[in-house]
Enzyme design. Structure first.
Site, mmCIF file in Angstrom:
data_model
loop_
_atom_site.group_PDB
_atom_site.id
_atom_site.type_symbol
_atom_site.label_atom_id
_atom_site.label_comp_id
_atom_site.label_asym_id
_atom_site.label_seq_id
_atom_site.Cartn_x
_atom_site.Cartn_y
_atom_site.Cartn_z
ATOM 1 C CE LYS A 124 -34.442 -38.885 -44.307
ATOM 2 N NZ LYS A 124 -34.345 -40.217 -43.717
ATOM 3 C CE1 TYR A 137 -11.871 -21.181 -64.886
ATOM 4 C CE2 TYR A 137 -13.957 -22.322 -64.548
ATOM 5 C CZ TYR A 137 -13.207 -21.163 -64.528
ATOM 6 O OH TYR A 137 -13.800 -19.997 -64.141
#
Ligand SMILES: *Cc1c(COP(=O)(O)O)cnc(C)c1O
Length: 378
Positions: A36, A271
Site C-alpha cells: 500500500k 531562519y
C-alpha cells in the site's frame, strides 16, 4: 511518478526487498506482500514485480484505486496475482472496479456487505471478499457481537463469497505488550471458530511484520508483511531488536551539495538564527528541505547526514528546499558532491530508525514521505 523537480534521489534496491521477502517466507506460510501507499514509498509496480519474481501471489494495497492501478500493471506484465484492498470500498465508485479488476475488498461493515450483496445480485456475478475483524485496533472491522448477524447475512447473500478473514495487531512490535497480542489472537480464534462452525473455512491471517518475526504461534495460513520487506526493524530500540537483524534496508536517499562556505565564530545560520557557530567552521548548503519531505522538524535535533563518507551534523533550521550541515571535519567538499540523508554504506549508514528518532516518527513515515521524491532502481 514524482511531481517534485528537485535534486533528491531515492535509490531503491529491489534485491534487498526480494531478500527480505525470502526471509519472511522462511517462517513457513504464505506471505502476502503489503505494498500500500506506493509500496511504502518504494514504488508500487517495481516492488510488486520484484515480489512476484520471488513467488509472491497475493498483494495488499490500501484503496481500490491503488488496486486498479496495480491490476492494470500486472496485466501488462503478464503477472497473475490476487489483489486485496485493505481499506475496502469507501465511495460508490469503488464498487464496480472490484469485479472489473478482480480486487478482493476487505469488508468490515454491514454497510459495505449490503452494497456488495445488492450489486452482486443485480449483476448476477459473485465476488470473493476478505472479512475484516476488529479484535482490538478499534479501527475497521466486524466485532465479536456482529458474528451471528454476519453469518446470517453471508448465508442470504451467496454471491458475496468470503475467501479470507483478517484482523490487525496493535502491539505486535512491543515486547511489553504480549498480553494484548494474545488477547487479540484469542478473539480472532473465537471468530474463526464461529465461521468454521457455520461452514466457512477460510484462509486466515493476523500477523503483520512484527507478528511474523516475533509471534510464530499466531501464524495462520498466511501473513501480511509490510515494513520488514523494506528492511526496517519493527523492534528497533526494544529488547527484541535481534529478531529484525537479518533484514536489509532497501532505500537510500541522497541529494546534492549546492554551496560550501565558512561560518565564522559567532555567526548564525538560516531562519531565526537559531544556530550560532561556537568556533570557526565550514558549512555545506544541501539541496533538501521540507518541500522534499526532509522535515523541518529535524531542525535543532542533532540530526546527521553523510558527506564524504563521514557523519556530519545538520545545523540551523531546515528550509523549504535547503538545509545546512557542518563539514568542518570533511576535507575537499565541493558543490555538486552528494550528501546522504538516509542509508549509505558500512557502519556509518544512517538507518531509517535513526532518522526517525531525530524526526520524532517511525521508519514507515520516513519511507512514505521521502519515497515521494524521484526514484532510481539500483
Ligand atoms: C499496513 C498493514 C500491514 C503491514 O504492517 P507492517 O507492520 O508494515 O508489516 C498489515 N495489515 C494491515 C491491515 C495493514 O494495514
Amino acid at each position: 511518478m514524482s511531481i517534485l523537480h528537485n535534486k533528491v534521489e531515492v535509490r531503491v534496491r529491489l534485491s534487498a526487498i526480494r531478500a527480505n521477502y525470502r526471509l519472511l517466507c522462511g517462517f513457513g506460510s504464505r506471505v502476502i506482500g503489503v505494498i500500500k501507499a506506493d509500496a511504502y514509498g518504494h514504488g508500487l509496480f517495481e516492488v510488486a514485480q520484484a515480489l512476484a519474481q520471488e513467488g509472491c501471489d497475493t498483494f495488499a494495497i490500501g484503496t481500490v484505486e491503488e488496486g486498479v492501478a496495480l491490476r492494470q500493471h500486472l496485466r501488462e506484465a503478464g503477472i497473475k496475482a490476487r489483489i486485496i484492498a485493505l481499506l475496502g470500498p469507501i465511495d460508490p465508485e469503488d464498487y464496480p472496479p472490484l469485479w472489473e479488476h478482480e480486487i478482493i475488498p476487505f469488508v468490515g461493515s454491514f454497510r459495505q456487505l449490503e452494497t456488495l450483496a445488492g450489486q452482486a445480485a443485480r449483476a448476477g456475478k459473485g465476488l470473493p471478499v476478505a472479512l475484516k475483524f476488529d479484535t482490538g485496533m478499534a479501527r475497521l472491522g466486524f466485532v465479536a457481537e456482529d458474528m451471528p448477524r454476519l453469518i446470517e447475512r453471508l448465508r442470504e447473500a451467496p454471491l458475496v463469497r468470503p475467501v479470507m478473514v483478517s484482523s490487525h495487531l496493535a502491539t505486535a512490535d512491543d515486547p511489553d505488550a504480549v498480553g494484548v497480542v494474545m488477547g487479540q489472537a484469542g478473539k480472532f480464534e473465537d471468530m474463526l471458530s464461529a465461521l468454521d462452525e457455520a461452514g466457512f473455512a477460510l484462509e486466515a491471517n493476523l500477523a503483520n511484520s512484527a507478528g511474523i518475526l516475533a509471534h510464530q504461534m499466531l501464524h495462520h495460513q498466511s501473513q501480511r508483511g509490510g515494513i520488514a520487506l523494506y528492511g526496517a526493524n519493527p523492534f528497533a530500540g526494544t529488547a527484541w531488536e535481534h529478531l529484525g537483524r537479518g533484514l536489509v534496508p532497501a532505500m537510500e536517499v541522497r541529494t546534492k551539495i549546492v554551496a560550501v562556505h565558512a561560518l565564522k565564530k559567532g555567526q548564525s545560520i538560516s531562519y531565526g538564527g537559531s544556530y550560532t557557530a561556537e568556533r570557526d567552521m565550514r558549512v555545506a548548503i544541501v539541496a533538501a528541505g521540507y518541500a522534499d519531505a526532509y522535515s523541518r522538524g529535524l531542525s535543532g535535533k542533532a540530526a546527521q547526514m553523510l558527506v564524504g563518507g563521514r557523519r556530519v551534523p545538520q545545523v540551523g533550521r531546515v528550509c523549504m528546499q535547503l538545509c545546512a550541515c557542518d563539514v568542518s571535519e570533511v576535507p575537499d567538499v565541493r558543490p555538486g558532491d552528494w550528501a546522504v540523508l538516509l542509508g549509505g554504506s558500512g557502519a556509518l549508514a544512517i538507518s531509517a530508525e535513526e532518522l526517525a528518532s531525530w524526526w520524532g516518527t517511525i521508519s514507515y513515515e520516513i519511507f512514505c514521505l521521502l519515497g515521494m521524491n524521484r526514484r532510481v532502481y539500483v
